[in-house]
Design a protein around this motif. Structure first.
Motif, PDB file in Angstrom:
ATOM      1  N   VAL A  11    -101.468  22.538  71.269  1.00  0.00           N
ATOM      2  CA  VAL A  11    -101.159  23.677  72.135  1.00  0.00           C
ATOM      3  C   VAL A  11    -102.212  23.790  73.239  1.00  0.00           C
ATOM      4  N   THR A  12    -103.457  23.453  72.930  1.00  0.00           N
ATOM      5  CA  THR A  12    -104.512  23.469  73.948  1.00  0.00           C
ATOM      6  C   THR A  12    -104.205  22.442  75.040  1.00  0.00           C
ATOM      7  N   SER A  13    -103.747  21.256  74.670  1.00  0.00           N
ATOM      8  CA  SER A  13    -103.373  20.244  75.669  1.00  0.00           C
ATOM      9  C   SER A  13    -102.259  20.757  76.567  1.00  0.00           C
ATOM     10  N   GLU A  14    -101.295  21.455  75.983  1.00  0.00           N
ATOM     11  CA  GLU A  14    -100.201  22.023  76.772  1.00  0.00           C
ATOM     12  C   GLU A  14    -100.718  23.120  77.705  1.00  0.00           C
ATOM     13  N   ALA A  15    -101.666  23.914  77.243  1.00  0.00           N
ATOM     14  CA  ALA A  15    -102.256  24.955  78.095  1.00  0.00           C
ATOM     15  C   ALA A  15    -103.010  24.324  79.264  1.00  0.00           C
ATOM     16  N   GLU A  16    -103.716  23.236  79.003  1.00  0.00           N
ATOM     17  CA  GLU A  16    -104.464  22.545  80.056  1.00  0.00           C
ATOM     18  C   GLU A  16    -103.531  21.992  81.126  1.00  0.00           C
ATOM     19  N   ALA A  17    -102.318  21.643  80.745  1.00  0.00           N
ATOM     20  CA  ALA A  17    -101.342  21.102  81.704  1.00  0.00           C
ATOM     21  C   ALA A  17    -100.541  22.196  82.401  1.00  0.00           C
ATOM     22  N   SER A  18    -100.705  23.439  81.970  1.00  0.00           N
ATOM     23  CA  SER A  18     -99.934  24.557  82.523  1.00  0.00           C
ATOM     24  C   SER A  18    -100.678  25.212  83.688  1.00  0.00           C
ATOM     25  N   PRO A  19     -99.962  25.522  84.774  1.00  0.00           N
ATOM     26  CA  PRO A  19    -100.616  26.235  85.879  1.00  0.00           C
ATOM     27  C   PRO A  19    -101.131  27.615  85.467  1.00  0.00           C
ATOM     28  N   ARG A  20    -100.549  28.187  84.401  1.00  0.00           N
ATOM     29  CA  ARG A  20    -100.988  29.513  83.925  1.00  0.00           C
ATOM     30  C   ARG A  20    -102.254  29.448  83.080  1.00  0.00           C
ATOM     31  N   LEU A  21    -102.675  28.230  82.713  1.00  0.00           N
ATOM     32  CA  LEU A  21    -103.869  28.015  81.882  1.00  0.00           C
ATOM     33  C   LEU A  21    -103.759  28.719  80.529  1.00  0.00           C
ATOM     34  N   ARG A  22    -102.538  28.792  80.016  1.00  0.00           N
ATOM     35  CA  ARG A  22    -102.308  29.315  78.673  1.00  0.00           C
ATOM     36  C   ARG A  22    -100.961  28.801  78.179  1.00  0.00           C
ATOM     37  N   MET A  23    -100.799  28.828  76.855  1.00  0.00           N
ATOM     38  CA  MET A  23     -99.553  28.363  76.261  1.00  0.00           C
ATOM     39  C   MET A  23     -99.360  29.055  74.921  1.00  0.00           C
ATOM     40  N   ASN A  24     -98.119  29.480  74.688  1.00  0.00           N
ATOM     41  CA  ASN A  24     -97.722  30.067  73.412  1.00  0.00           C
ATOM     42  C   ASN A  24     -97.089  29.015  72.526  1.00  0.00           C
ATOM     43  N   TYR A  25     -97.288  29.165  71.236  1.00  0.00           N
ATOM     44  CA  TYR A  25     -96.548  28.406  70.231  1.00  0.00           C
ATOM     45  C   TYR A  25     -95.936  29.453  69.310  1.00  0.00           C
ATOM     46  N   ASN A  26     -94.654  29.713  69.485  1.00  0.00           N
ATOM     47  CA  ASN A  26     -93.997  30.785  68.747  1.00  0.00           C
ATOM     48  C   ASN A  26     -93.793  30.404  67.285  1.00  0.00           C
ATOM     49  N   LEU A  27     -94.089  31.348  66.418  1.00  0.00           N
ATOM     50  CA  LEU A  27     -93.853  31.183  64.988  1.00  0.00           C
ATOM     51  C   LEU A  27     -92.618  31.964  64.549  1.00  0.00           C
ATOM     52  N   HIS A  28     -92.099  32.815  65.423  1.00  0.00           N
ATOM     53  CA  HIS A  28     -90.873  33.563  65.125  1.00  0.00           C
ATOM     54  C   HIS A  28     -89.660  32.727  65.551  1.00  0.00           C
ATOM     55  N   ASP A  29     -88.523  33.052  64.958  1.00  0.00           N
ATOM     56  CA  ASP A  29     -87.312  32.257  65.185  1.00  0.00           C
ATOM     57  C   ASP A  29     -86.644  32.511  66.524  1.00  0.00           C
ATOM     58  N   SER A  30     -86.758  33.747  67.034  1.00  0.00           N
ATOM     59  CA  SER A  30     -86.080  34.078  68.294  1.00  0.00           C
ATOM     60  C   SER A  30     -86.790  35.237  68.959  1.00  0.00           C
ATOM     61  N   LEU A  31     -86.476  35.453  70.230  1.00  0.00           N
ATOM     62  CA  LEU A  31     -87.049  36.588  70.953  1.00  0.00           C
ATOM     63  C   LEU A  31     -86.526  37.914  70.429  1.00  0.00           C
ATOM     64  N   ASP A  32     -85.471  37.883  69.624  1.00  0.00           N
ATOM     65  CA  ASP A  32     -84.919  39.092  69.013  1.00  0.00           C
ATOM     66  C   ASP A  32     -85.547  39.413  67.662  1.00  0.00           C
ATOM     67  N   ALA A  33     -86.436  38.560  67.165  1.00  0.00           N
ATOM     68  CA  ALA A  33     -87.053  38.781  65.853  1.00  0.00           C
ATOM     69  C   ALA A  33     -87.794  40.114  65.825  1.00  0.00           C
ATOM     70  N   LYS A  34     -87.799  40.750  64.659  1.00  0.00           N
ATOM     71  CA  LYS A  34     -88.457  42.055  64.508  1.00  0.00           C
ATOM     72  C   LYS A  34     -89.972  41.957  64.608  1.00  0.00           C
ATOM     73  N   ALA A  35     -90.512  40.770  64.345  1.00  0.00           N
ATOM     74  CA  ALA A  35     -91.949  40.532  64.493  1.00  0.00           C
ATOM     75  C   ALA A  35     -92.131  39.321  65.396  1.00  0.00           C
ATOM     76  N   GLN A  36     -92.891  39.506  66.450  1.00  0.00           N
ATOM     77  CA  GLN A  36     -93.219  38.417  67.369  1.00  0.00           C
ATOM     78  C   GLN A  36     -94.581  37.874  66.934  1.00  0.00           C
ATOM     79  N   ARG A  37     -94.592  36.688  66.317  1.00  0.00           N
ATOM     80  CA  ARG A  37     -95.809  36.061  65.803  1.00  0.00           C
ATOM     81  C   ARG A  37     -96.005  34.751  66.544  1.00  0.00           C
ATOM     82  N   LEU A  38     -97.192  34.537  67.081  1.00  0.00           N
ATOM     83  CA  LEU A  38     -97.415  33.333  67.863  1.00  0.00           C
ATOM     84  C   LEU A  38     -98.876  32.943  67.907  1.00  0.00           C
TER      85      LEU A  38
END
Length: 129
Positions: A11-38
């Motif tokens: 995930v750090t490598s992906e953040a380094e390649a991102s213009p935003r200088l950050r990257m999420n790795y979602n642990l929840h199944d969908s954006l509708d999940a009751k808990a957003q864990r990442l």
């Protein structure tokens, strides 16, 4: 799934390649999940406006790195500043519902982030310029 150095390095490598200088790795199944864990990897210089979440508290637990989480009042004046640094025994912060906050990344950081779902994008009135 295990959260280990290999995952954080990926995930750090992906953040380094991102213009935003950050990257999420979602642990929840969908954006509708009751808990957003990442996993959120944040690099020094990542732009993140001062913002709030009116519908949920937010919890950060640092896995590696070093960063400040800064609280602000409605006028954008800093009210509290928390150093997250596992080397100093400062592992996390609870951000109350509606609390204005931002971050300052000192050293490439990986945090475990949790907030109530579903995912709700920030509205213009939820950021301070």
């Amino acid at each position: 799934m295990i959260i280990n150095d290999q995952l954080l390095d990926k995930v750090t490598s992906e953040a380094e390649a991102s213009p935003r200088l950050r990257m999420n790795y979602n642990l929840h199944d969908s954006l509708d999940a009751k808990a957003q864990r990442l996993i959120n990897v944040l690099l020094p210089g990542t732009p993140l406006p001062i913002h709030r979440h009116k519908h949920t508290a937010e919890t950060y637990v640092i896995l590696r790195g070093k960063m400040f989480v800064v609280f602000y009042n409605d006028m954008g004046v800093q009210t509290e500043r928390y150093l997250l640094d596992p080397d100093q025994g400062n592992y996390g912060v609870q951000i109350p519902v509606g609390q204005w906050h931002g971050i300052e990344v000192i050293k490439s950081s990986a945090i475990f982030e949790v907030k109530d779902g579903p995912y709700i994008p920030l509205e213009p009135e939820d950021t301070l310029n």
